[in-house]
Enzyme design. Sequence first.
Site, mmCIF file in Angstrom:
data_model
loop_
_atom_site.group_PDB
_atom_site.id
_atom_site.type_symbol
_atom_site.label_atom_id
_atom_site.label_comp_id
_atom_site.label_asym_id
_atom_site.label_seq_id
_atom_site.Cartn_x
_atom_site.Cartn_y
_atom_site.Cartn_z
ATOM 1 N N ARG A 283 0.751 -8.455 13.947
ATOM 2 C CA ARG A 283 -0.175 -7.848 13.236
ATOM 3 C C ARG A 283 -0.991 -8.172 11.821
ATOM 4 O O ARG A 283 -1.470 -7.859 11.969
ATOM 5 C CB ARG A 283 1.338 -6.637 11.986
ATOM 6 C CG ARG A 283 1.507 -5.938 13.294
ATOM 7 C CD ARG A 283 2.850 -5.144 12.805
ATOM 8 N NE ARG A 283 2.535 -4.372 10.909
ATOM 9 C CZ ARG A 283 3.522 -4.573 10.256
ATOM 10 N NH1 ARG A 283 4.243 -5.008 10.563
ATOM 11 N NH2 ARG A 283 3.699 -3.584 9.148
ATOM 12 N N LYS B 206 0.625 -1.081 -0.073
ATOM 13 C CA LYS B 206 -0.001 -0.473 0.085
ATOM 14 C C LYS B 206 0.600 1.257 0.520
ATOM 15 O O LYS B 206 0.826 2.267 -0.733
ATOM 16 C CB LYS B 206 -0.937 -0.275 1.222
ATOM 17 C CG LYS B 206 -1.764 -1.212 1.134
ATOM 18 C CD LYS B 206 -2.542 -1.258 2.909
ATOM 19 C CE LYS B 206 -1.880 -1.152 3.895
ATOM 20 N NZ LYS B 206 -1.580 -1.994 4.530
ATOM 21 N N ARG C 58 12.224 -0.744 9.824
ATOM 22 C CA ARG C 58 10.890 -0.855 10.848
ATOM 23 C C ARG C 58 10.591 -2.012 12.161
ATOM 24 O O ARG C 58 11.216 -2.666 12.090
ATOM 25 C CB ARG C 58 9.594 -0.695 10.038
ATOM 26 C CG ARG C 58 8.811 0.206 9.470
ATOM 27 C CD ARG C 58 7.974 0.616 8.751
ATOM 28 N NE ARG C 58 6.084 -0.728 9.231
ATOM 29 C CZ ARG C 58 5.604 -0.225 9.434
ATOM 30 N NH1 ARG C 58 5.292 0.335 8.507
ATOM 31 N NH2 ARG C 58 4.553 -1.056 9.618
ATOM 32 N N ARG D 292 11.009 -5.559 3.889
ATOM 33 C CA ARG D 292 10.524 -3.860 3.750
ATOM 34 C C ARG D 292 12.298 -3.511 4.243
ATOM 35 O O ARG D 292 12.851 -3.634 5.279
ATOM 36 C CB ARG D 292 9.582 -3.847 4.121
ATOM 37 C CG ARG D 292 9.565 -2.323 4.875
ATOM 38 C CD ARG D 292 7.658 -1.981 4.485
ATOM 39 N NE ARG D 292 6.988 -2.199 4.979
ATOM 40 C CZ ARG D 292 5.868 -2.179 5.450
ATOM 41 N NH1 ARG D 292 5.564 -2.208 4.445
ATOM 42 N NH2 ARG D 292 5.350 -2.613 7.049
ATOM 43 N N ARG E 123 -9.308 1.198 9.869
ATOM 44 C CA ARG E 123 -8.857 0.316 9.831
ATOM 45 C C ARG E 123 -10.179 -0.736 10.872
ATOM 46 O O ARG E 123 -9.447 -1.839 10.721
ATOM 47 C CB ARG E 123 -7.218 -0.107 10.058
ATOM 48 C CG ARG E 123 -6.404 -0.441 9.948
ATOM 49 C CD ARG E 123 -4.965 0.489 10.809
ATOM 50 N NE ARG E 123 -3.723 -0.706 10.216
ATOM 51 C CZ ARG E 123 -2.591 -0.185 9.392
ATOM 52 N NH1 ARG E 123 -2.500 0.700 9.429
ATOM 53 N NH2 ARG E 123 -1.546 -1.140 9.786
HETATM 54 P P1 AMP Z 1 1.515 0.527 9.017
HETATM 55 O O1 AMP Z 1 2.885 1.314 9.045
HETATM 56 O O2 AMP Z 1 0.291 1.156 7.958
HETATM 57 O O3 AMP Z 1 1.555 -1.039 8.590
HETATM 58 O O4 AMP Z 1 1.196 0.959 10.270
HETATM 59 C C1 AMP Z 1 2.052 0.748 11.573
HETATM 60 C C2 AMP Z 1 1.227 0.818 13.410
HETATM 61 O O5 AMP Z 1 0.634 1.886 13.129
HETATM 62 C C3 AMP Z 1 -0.204 -0.251 13.119
HETATM 63 O O6 AMP Z 1 0.492 -2.262 13.888
HETATM 64 C C4 AMP Z 1 -0.616 0.265 13.893
HETATM 65 O O7 AMP Z 1 0.035 0.715 15.384
HETATM 66 C C5 AMP Z 1 -0.582 1.734 14.194
HETATM 67 N N1 AMP Z 1 -1.915 2.274 13.206
HETATM 68 C C6 AMP Z 1 -1.576 2.969 11.242
HETATM 69 N N2 AMP Z 1 -2.510 3.264 11.152
HETATM 70 C C7 AMP Z 1 -4.502 2.358 11.813
HETATM 71 C C8 AMP Z 1 -4.862 3.052 12.130
HETATM 72 N N3 AMP Z 1 -5.864 3.572 11.290
HETATM 73 N N4 AMP Z 1 -5.407 2.522 13.499
HETATM 74 C C9 AMP Z 1 -4.828 1.822 14.223
HETATM 75 N N5 AMP Z 1 -3.329 1.789 14.963
HETATM 76 C C10 AMP Z 1 -3.111 1.743 13.453
#
Ligand code: AMP
Length: 226
Positions: free
Chosen positions: A173, A15, A162, A128, A90
């Site tokens: 996750r 994404k 990360r 990644r 989400r």
């Molecule tokens: P991502 O970079 O999208 O994989 O997000 C990394 C982490 O940020 C996730 O595992 C959550 O802990 C938090 N996070 C990101 N977007 C959201 C969201 N829309 N709602 C809740 N937590 C989020």
Amino acid sequence: MSKIIILMGAPGAGKGTQARLLEERRGLPQISTGDMLRAIAKADTRLAHEVRAVQAAGKLISDDMVIRVVNERTSREDCRHGYVLDGFPRTTAQAAMLERLAVEQGNNIVAVFVDIPFELLEKRAAGRRTCPVCGEIYNIYSKPPKSQGVCDIHPEAELTQRTDDTVEKIKVRLETYKQQTRPLLDYYNGSKHLYTIDGTREPEAIYAEIVGVIDESIKLGSASTV
Ligand code: AMP
């Protein structure tokens, strides 16, 4: 009418890569809740500590907080002609909030699901790497940098991984995704404008298809809010 493009898909589906391409080439701001929350987590405050802990655990930040962050960011001038949401919504509460926001902003929603079999995701996410300067995303398996460990654009910058991209954390996750986010696919599918795209192909092929979907929805004017 302007568009809100929602990029849906599990962690590691690509994404972020697609959102960056849409920003670069179509001028649609990339609104990545993960990036924004990681930026908040860098401070030395109690809130930052809480965000770090939740992210590190592979769980979701509270709807209230994420919704506030998205509300604030999308009300800025650069989002007036639409934007790309990467990692939001989400949960169903977030999706409901987005419906209201789209109406308020006079935007239509186009939901795109980047579909990848679960068995590929672990490897994708674990491979990644990101440039700390420009945010360019690489993958040691599928999109390695020209020189090992450094960004093509910023050779002085060592790529970083990360902290939540380890195999162990990715498993958690993915579980969080299955329980809380995947049900949203039915929510958008039910409203007949979820476009599913095969995410196993090259990023350029996926990008071309996403752009096709956006252009078609602009032409048809069919992407009405749910
Ligand atoms: P991502 O970079 O999208 O994989 O997000 C990394 C982490 O940020 C996730 O595992 C959550 O802990 C938090 N996070 C990101 N977007 C959201 C969201 N829309 N709602 C809740 N937590 C989020």
